[in-house]
Each structure stands twice: as structure tokens, then as C-alpha cells.
Design an enzyme around this catalytic site. Structure first.
Site, short mmCIF file in Angstrom:
data_model
loop_
_atom_site.label_atom_id
_atom_site.label_comp_id
_atom_site.label_asym_id
_atom_site.label_seq_id
_atom_site.Cartn_x
_atom_site.Cartn_y
_atom_site.Cartn_z
N ASP A 19 0.84 -1.19 0.00
CA ASP A 19 0.00 0.00 0.00
C ASP A 19 0.88 1.24 0.00
O ASP A 19 2.10 1.17 0.13
CB ASP A 19 -1.00 0.00 1.15
CG ASP A 19 -0.36 0.29 2.50
OD1 ASP A 19 0.89 0.45 2.56
OD2 ASP A 19 -1.08 0.36 3.49
N ILE A 20 0.25 2.41 -0.21
CA ILE A 20 0.99 3.68 -0.32
C ILE A 20 1.22 4.25 1.07
O ILE A 20 0.30 4.36 1.89
CB ILE A 20 0.17 4.68 -1.18
CG1 ILE A 20 -0.13 4.05 -2.55
CG2 ILE A 20 0.91 5.99 -1.33
CD1 ILE A 20 -1.12 4.85 -3.38
N GLU A 80 -5.89 2.34 -0.73
CA GLU A 80 -4.57 2.49 -1.33
C GLU A 80 -3.80 1.18 -1.35
O GLU A 80 -2.59 1.15 -1.57
CB GLU A 80 -3.76 3.55 -0.56
CG GLU A 80 -3.31 3.15 0.84
CD GLU A 80 -4.37 3.45 1.90
OE1 GLU A 80 -4.02 3.57 3.08
OE2 GLU A 80 -5.56 3.59 1.54
#
Length: 489
Positions: free
Chosen positions: A367-368, A410
Site C-alpha cells: 500500500d501507499i 490504497e
């Protein structure tokens, strides 16, 4: 997806070309059958014209015969001739006036025989009388194959006193056909007859036909045509000469179509037979029906191609629409990556394949980092742009048989078939560096945290445990400082 669309388009093009070719072939057969039937009708038409004209001449010849056969004076002269041949002059004078009527209708040959076959009077275009013995009743009867003959006996007091024979040449006959039926007619003679000299009236000059070396025109036949007609017929003959050579040799009726200066012509050949094949009566006629057949053929081909195209386009549209809806159901609208629903469908397929091949596959979850801060700082529109750019980086840098999914928010997952943990770590590190080194609009630098695991086909039956391991490894990457790859334990 683009590749599948291209394959589908290519498939439909192949189907279209195939169906178009089948339709064109079918309609060409239909046109050929129409033409064949039409040519057969033209042969029948020429035969009917021939028979009708011949019947009219026969009626005229019979009318003259009936008049003579009921004329007592003429019949008595025939009886007298058998005793005194000098009566022949009187018979000629008697016939000459009546013969002019026959000549008016172009029956130019008239001969009267006695019962023994001797010539009593010969009125061939008023030719001088040549008295000679004729083999009229022998097995090898002398006849003129180049004319149409009408023959009947004369009776007086129940005794046969003479033979009536009238004749019309085929050249005269074909000119009469031209006047009656508004076409060009020709007559060609079998060369073997000329060699045998099977003609007995008048003088003949023969010219080799421009259709075939074995057939001839009478010279008078060619002289009766005007120069324009002669040129047209010669052009038609030159066009069809090679095509009809085998048909001429069969000595049977046939017809052929040809095109001269954008005009179609039907050329019909009627085989004329006596004791043997005499020649052909030929009809040359401008033809409009063939152009109609061509037009029908083109219309059918065009219409069938339009229908095929419409049907295939409709099917293609239905399939594309269905495919689009299916893709919408399994694709994330923002990133255009597969969604979580599609992940489970593909994962099930890969599990089965992994079990068959006894080869593992890898799961990379990431994920970001600090994505919430990006949204709060720059707004959700910029956050969406970041998600899109990361999706593009993933698509461009995974193998063509790898799968990328937006897991939610995300979070992303990459499923890499037939990939062990070592190569999975290399792929994860490659993606991490690419994103780290990428400059995002407005935001600048963005990093991701990744967790990597391997699905073991020999010890696992479903994907959930592998996802859990990858998620735990991702959590460790976050916990240990982000922007790193962690292998699941």
C-alpha cells in the site's frame, strides 16, 4: 484487454471474408444457372424461328403444288411428256409464269421429275433446261444439302405421273429470318460436304469461316451483309472463336454470350442435319438480359455483404457490450486494475494450475505510505492521480502473465504465477524502487511498503492464508519504517 479486442476483431474479419466468399460463390452459381437456362431458351427460340419460317415456306411450296396437282392441263402435259419429251418446252412455258410467284418469295429452285426420275423441267432461277437421268429413287439419292427441299408426287387418274420438288437456299432462309425476327443470322457449312460435292443446283463459291477452319460461308452469304454488320459479326466471331471450338466439333446445338463495346450479344448455334451434319444456322442478337443478370448478381453480392456486415457488427457489439459490462464488474473504475472480486476468480484458477504443475505462485501486497496525508494535504483529486500513476507503473513493469489488483483504498496485490519466493522478492523490490524514483505531479515523491509470500500448492488449499501472510508482512514493513519489502515468515 486490447490484445483480446484485436483478436476478436481479426476473428470477425475472417468470418466476414469467409461468409462473403460463400455468398459470392453461391450467387455466382445462381447467375451461372440463370445464364445456362437463358442460353437454352435462346437455342429453343432459334429452333422455333427456324421451324416457323420453314413451315411458312413449306406452306407456300404446298400451295403451289396444290395448284399444279389440281390443274388437269398440267397433269396431262406430264402424261404426254412420257411419250414425247418435246412437250418439256411447253411444260416449262406453263410453269414459268407460276414460278415467278415462287421467286417473289425467294423459292428459287423448282424441278419436275417423271416417275422414273428423269428431269421434266428445271426452273432454277430460270436456268436453261438440262435433261438428264436423276438417281432420285436410288439408295444414293442426289440431294442438295445446302438447300431446304419440299417434295411431293403428282397423280392423275390414280397413276403417279411426276414428282414435284421445290427448294430454298439456307442463305435466302437466313435473310428471311433476319427480316422476320430482327437479328443477324449466318449460315456456315461443314467443309466435308463441300469436299463431297453434295449440292446440285447453281454455282457455289465458298469462303472459309472466321469461326473455324472446318466450316465455310457461301460467298453470297457474306455479300448480303452491310460493312458495319460484317465488321460486328467478325469481331464477335473473333471473340468467341477459341471458346466454341470444342462445341462446334460436337455438332450439337449450343449458345454463348459475349461482350462487344459494352453490349452483350447472344450467339446461338442450331445444328442443321440431313443425312449427316450439314452445318450451323447462327443467330447474333444484342442482349439486355445478361446485363440484368450481372446487375442482379452484383446487387445480391452487395446486399448479402451488407447483411453479413450488419449481423456480424451486431454480434460484435453484443459481445463487446457484454465484455464491457463484465470488465466493469471485475475492474476498478479508477485504476483500471482488476478488483478484489476478480482476484478470487483468478486465484482459484492459479491454485488449480499450481497443484497440477506442482509449481508455487507468489503474492505481493503493498500500500501507499502516508496516503491519508496526501489526501488531506493535496485533496482527493490529487490522491486519485497518485493511485492512477502507481497503477500504470505496475501494469508496465509486471510480466504479461502476472496479474495486478486494487485490493481496496490504497492497497494493491500482485499475483505472479509460477514464481518462487526469490523471484517474487526481486519483483517487489523492482516495483518499490520504480515508485520511489518516480516524480508524482503536485506530490513529488511517494513510497510504498510491501509484503511478499508464496502459495504452496502441496500444503495449501485456498488463498486466504497466503493473503493473511502477505498482509502481516506488509504490516511489518510499515512498522519497521515503511518504503521496504518484507518476506512473510
Amino acid at each position: 484487454m486490447k490484445k483480446n479486442s484485436l483478436i476478436r476483431i481479426l476473428f470477425f474479419l475472417i468470418v466476414y471474408v469467409t461468409l462473403s466468399a460463400i455468398a459470392t460463390y453461391y450467387f455466382s452459381i445462381d447467375k451461372r444457372e440463370r445464364t445456362k437456362l437463358y442460353l437454352a431458351q435462346q437455342i429453343e427460340k432459334l429452333y422455333s424461328e427456324y421451324q416457323a419460317t420453314k413451315y411458312a415456306y413449306r406452306m407456300l411450296a404446298n400451295f403451289f403444288y396444290d395448284e399444279l396437282s389440281h390443274d388437269t392441263k398440267f397433269l396431262q402435259l406430264l402424261v404426254s411428256w412420257q411419250k414425247d419429251s418435246k412437250v418439256g418446252k411447253e411444260i416449262e412455258r406453263f410453269l414459268s409464269q407460276k414460278f415467278r410467284l415462287l421467286q417473289k418469295y425467294e423459292i428459287n429452285y423448282l424441278t419436275i421429275y417423271d416417275p422414273s426420275g428423269n428431269i421434266v423441267a428445271s426452273m432454277h432461277k430460270m436456268a436453261p433446261l438440262k435433261r438428264k437421268k436423276s438417281k432420285l429413287f436410288e439408295k444414293k439419292e442426289t440431294t442438295n444439302e445446302l438447300v431446304i427441299e419440299f417434295k411431293k408426287p403428282f397423280y392423275f387418274q390414280r397413276n403417279m405421273v411426276g414428282i414435284y420438288k421445290a427448294a430454298i437456299s439456307y442463305n435466302v432462309f437466313k435473310n428471311r429470318l433476319a427480316k422476320l425476327f430482327k437479328g443477324y443470322y449466318e449460315y456456315i457449312i461443314n467443309g466435308t460436304l463441300i469436299n463431297k460435292k453434295v449440292f446440285s443446283y447453281g454455282n457455289y463459291l465458298f469462303v472459309q469461316s472466321d469461326l473455324h477452319k472446318d466450316f465455310y460461308y457461301e460467298q453470297s452469304s457474306k455479300s448480303l451483309q452491310n460493312s458495319r454488320q460484317k465488321e460486328l459479326i467478325h469481331r464477335i466471331n473473333s471473340t468467341i472463336k477459341e471458346k466454341i471450338a470444342s462445341s462446334l466439333a460436337k455438332r450439337k446445338n449450343f449458345a454463348i454470350l459475349t461482350k462487344i463495346d459494352d453490349t452483350y450479344y447472344t450467339v446461338s448455334f442450331l445444328a442443321i442435319k440431313g443425312k449427316e451434319h450439314i452445318g450451323y444456322l447462327i443467330s447474333y442478337k444484342p442482349d439486355s438480359n445478361t446485363a440484368i443478370f450481372e446487375s442482379i448478381f452484383l446487387q445480391n453480392v452487395i446486399l448479402s455483404n451488407i447483411i453479413i456486415a450488419i449481423v456480424l457488427l451486431f454480434i460484435y457489439y453484443v459481445l463487446e457490450t457484454r465484455n464491457r459490462f463484465e470488465m466493469m464488474a471485475v475492474t476498478d473504475k479508477l485504476t483500471k486494475l482488476y478488483n478484489r472480486y476478480k482476484f478470487y476468480s483468478i486465484a482459484e484458477q492459479e491454485i488449480q494450475r499450481a497443484k497440477r504443475n506442482k509449481r508455487p505462485f507468489a503474492i505481493i501486497m503493498f500500500d501507499i505510505d502516508k496516503f491519508k496525508l496526501i489526501n488531506d494535504t493535496y485533496g482527493h483529486d490529487i490522491g486519485d492521480l497518485v493511485l492512477k500513476e502507481i497503477s500504470q507503473i505496475i501494469r508496465k513493469n509486471i510480466r504479461r502473465y502476472d496479474y495486478a489488483f486494487r485490493w481496496g483504498g490504497e492497497e494493491f496485490i500482485i499475483l505472479a504465477p509460477e514464481t518462487d519466493i526469490k523471484n517474487a522478492m526481486k519483483l517487489a523490490e523492482k516495483i518499490r524502487k520504480l515508485i520511489e524514483n518516480h516524480s508524482f505531479e503536485e506530490v513529488g515523491k511517494v513510497t510504498i511498503s510491501l509484503g511478499v509470500t508464496q502459495f504452496d500448492p502441496e500444503n495449501e488449499d485456498n488463498i486466504d492464508a497466503a493473503i493473511k501472510r502477505a498482509d502481516n508482512a506488509l504490516y511489518l514493513s510499515k512498522k519497521e519504517g515503511r518504503n521496504r519489502v518484507t518476506l512473510a515468515v
